[in-house]
Design an enzyme around this catalytic site. Structure first.
Site, PDB file in Angstrom:
ATOM      1  N   GLU A 263     -31.219 -77.390  65.897  1.00 44.91           N
ATOM      2  CA  GLU A 263     -31.556 -77.038  67.280  1.00 44.91           C
ATOM      3  C   GLU A 263     -32.999 -76.558  67.266  1.00 44.91           C
ATOM      4  OE1 GLU A 263     -29.785 -77.663  69.751  1.00 44.91           O
ATOM      5  OE2 GLU A 263     -27.701 -77.729  69.098  1.00 44.91           O
ATOM      6  N   CYS A 297     -35.335 -71.416  74.155  1.00 45.03           N
ATOM      7  CA  CYS A 297     -35.587 -72.824  73.842  1.00 45.03           C
ATOM      8  C   CYS A 297     -35.430 -73.684  75.084  1.00 45.03           C
ATOM      9  CB  CYS A 297     -34.662 -73.310  72.725  1.00 45.03           C
ATOM     10  SG  CYS A 297     -32.926 -72.951  73.023  1.00 45.03           S
TER      11      CYS A 297
END
Length: 509
Positions: A263, A297
């Site tokens: 990720e 993010c």
């Protein structure tokens, strides 16, 4: 607006000790690692860091525990996660306190992070009774074809500072019910919340009679993470961080034929169409772009606005940015806390300078705040920057609250701008035109792992699989069928007839 009153480092130290005491953590004090707070930018405690020998011992213990844990019925494994969820709920306030102290999140976001942990535990408990394979039609008479799913092994979790507990829980709750054991290497910036989560999981294991070593915590530097990445006993490395980190982790795990779940970076955009509800859009944009001080993010970093409404929307956004309360994240009126380090501030200032050198115009924010009250901390005004084209600085992710505004004339142009970056995590469109929304969600629309309509890019629920495409890494965590990454698949053929039939009508003997 800026709140100039901040807690002192002594105040933060006392609050951290109180929260840790309530959870039952005894601090492993030492000199190898510093717990610090971005609220003041100063150190709180010196902690003992894991050595190479500690990591080796954890690897042996986790592997040994796996041999028992994999044979424990999945619903029984779910009892451990259920108990963990109960303890998280009991200590939600204490854990949120530690998240705010170490990550600088405002109180509501810190509480929300712990709620996300509770939610994934509830999801995983249900999952423990539905780790389902398929029965497949066989071409051979008297045969049954099926797939089964089995525990994978030791899972190494390497997490980042911005969601110091939630991302761990996504991986750990699911991995545990899948029959795996977990070794956690958290960010060096957030050791205290890591100690608290580990202690609660240890308590849960004690309460339900699970092996103690189903979970091991390793506080340490890059060397600890590298040891997990390179060791063949770690079946899956789940790593959250920058694209640069992923470029190192992915090939190293692949070189030993291990699995990685990455990720990585996001450079997320929202398209605002002429038909958009601007009241709704402004709310969604400001939270997605300025929430968590731009350190998610999924933070909104690029705004692609139809030319006909750009001036109106930008004026409303800059006015909203001017009203954002900046300061002490414990103050309930604050919406923007500190950046995690001075390095993050340097990165933001560098990006703003580069954007302006390429013709960009800063319309709001960008100034440092609270320099007298907290000279070692990094408080900053979230920035809005108008740019004419998607230059190199716009195409790069800067982990800070900068929102670049571009304009478009046609939806095809907007989608092309949207997709013309290396990252592919989260995206959204604000529109009341159903056709536009459907095009954006289609194969010819957003190329991201997350695509939303009439909400911002951040704030994902645990029920959906989380992750992105391209340089975001391609991994999926949390909900949906993300559990499959933590298990190994076996295809089974059972012949219950009295004769041997070969596939594809092959004859032999």
């Amino acid at each position: 607006m800026t709140s100039t009153a901040l807690p002192t480092t002594d105040d933060l130290r006392a609050r951290a000790r109180t929260a840790l005491d309530r959870v039952g953590v005894t601090l492993p004090e030492g000199a190898g690692l510093q717990a610090r707070s971005p609220i003041t930018g100063e150190d709180l405690f010196g902690l003992e860091a894991a050595s190479a020998d500690d990591t080796e011992q954890a690897l042996r213990a986790a592997r040994e525990a796996f041999l028992t844990w994999r044979t424990t019925p999945a619903p029984r494994r779910g009892e451990l996660v259920r108990r963990l969820g109960e303890l998280l709920r009991e200590h939600q306030s204490d854990l949120a306190e530690l998240v705010t102290i170490e990550a600088g999140k405002i109180r509501s976001e810190a509480l929300g992070e712990v709620q996300e942990m509770i939610d994934i535990c509830e999801f995983a408990v249900g999952l423990s009774r539905q780790l389902c394979g398929r029965t497949i039609a066989s071409e051979r008479p008297g045969h049954r074809l099926a797939e089964t799913w089995h525990p994978l092994g030791v899972v190494g979790v390497i997490s980042a500072f911005n969601f110091p507990a939630a991302v761990w829980s996504w991986n750990t709750a699911v991995a545990l019910v899948c029959g795996d054991t977990v070794i956690w290497k958290p960010s060096e910036l957030t050791p205290l919340i890591s100690l608290a989560c580990d202690r609660l999981l240890k308590r849960a294991a004690e309460d339900v009679g699970a092996p103690r070593d189903v979970h091991r915590l390793l506080l340490g530097d890059r060397a600890v993470g590298e040891q997990l990445v390179d060791d063949p006993r770690v079946a899956l490395v789940s790593a959250t961080g920058s694209t640069r980190m992923g470029r190192e982790v992915g090939p190293r795990v692949a070189a030993r034929f291990g699995r990685s779940l990455l990720e990585l970076g996001g450079n997320n955009a929202a398209v605002v169409a002429p038909s958009a509800d601007l009241d709704l859009a402004v709310q969604g944009i400001v939270f997605a772009a300025a929430g968590t001080a731009g350190q998610r993010c999924t933070t909104l970093r690029r705004l692609i606005v139809h030319r006909d409404i750009a001036d109106t929307l930008v004026a409303r956004l800059t006015a909203a940015y001017g009203r954002l309360p900046i300061g002490d994240p414990f103050d309930e009126t604050t919406l923007v806390g500190p950046l995690v380090t001075a390095r993050a501030l340097d990165g933001m200032q560098d990006a703003l300078a580069r954007a302006q050198a390429r013709g960009g115009k800063v319309l709001a924010g960008g100034n440092r705040r609270l320099t007298e009250a907290a000279p070692n901390a990094a408080y900053v005004e979230p920035a809005v920057v108008r740019v004419e084209e998607q230059t190199d600085v716009v195409r790069q992710e800067t982990f800070a609250p900068i929102l670049y505004v571009l304009t478009y004339d046609t939806l095809d142009e907007a989608i092309a701008l949207h997709n013309d970056v290396p990252q592919g995590l989260s995206s959204s469109i604000f529109t009341r035109d159903q056709q536009e929304a459907e095009v954006f969600l289609s194969a010819e629309g957003s190329d991201c792992g997350i695509a939303n309509v009439n909400i911002g890019t951040s704030g994902a629920e645990i029920g959906g699989a989380f992750g992105g495409e391209k340089e975001t890494g391609g991994g999926r965590e949390s909900g949906s069928d993300a559990w499959r990454a933590y298990m190994r698949r076996a295809t089974n053929t059972v012949n219950y007839s009295s004769r041997l039939s070969l596939a594809q009508n092959v004859s032999f003997l």
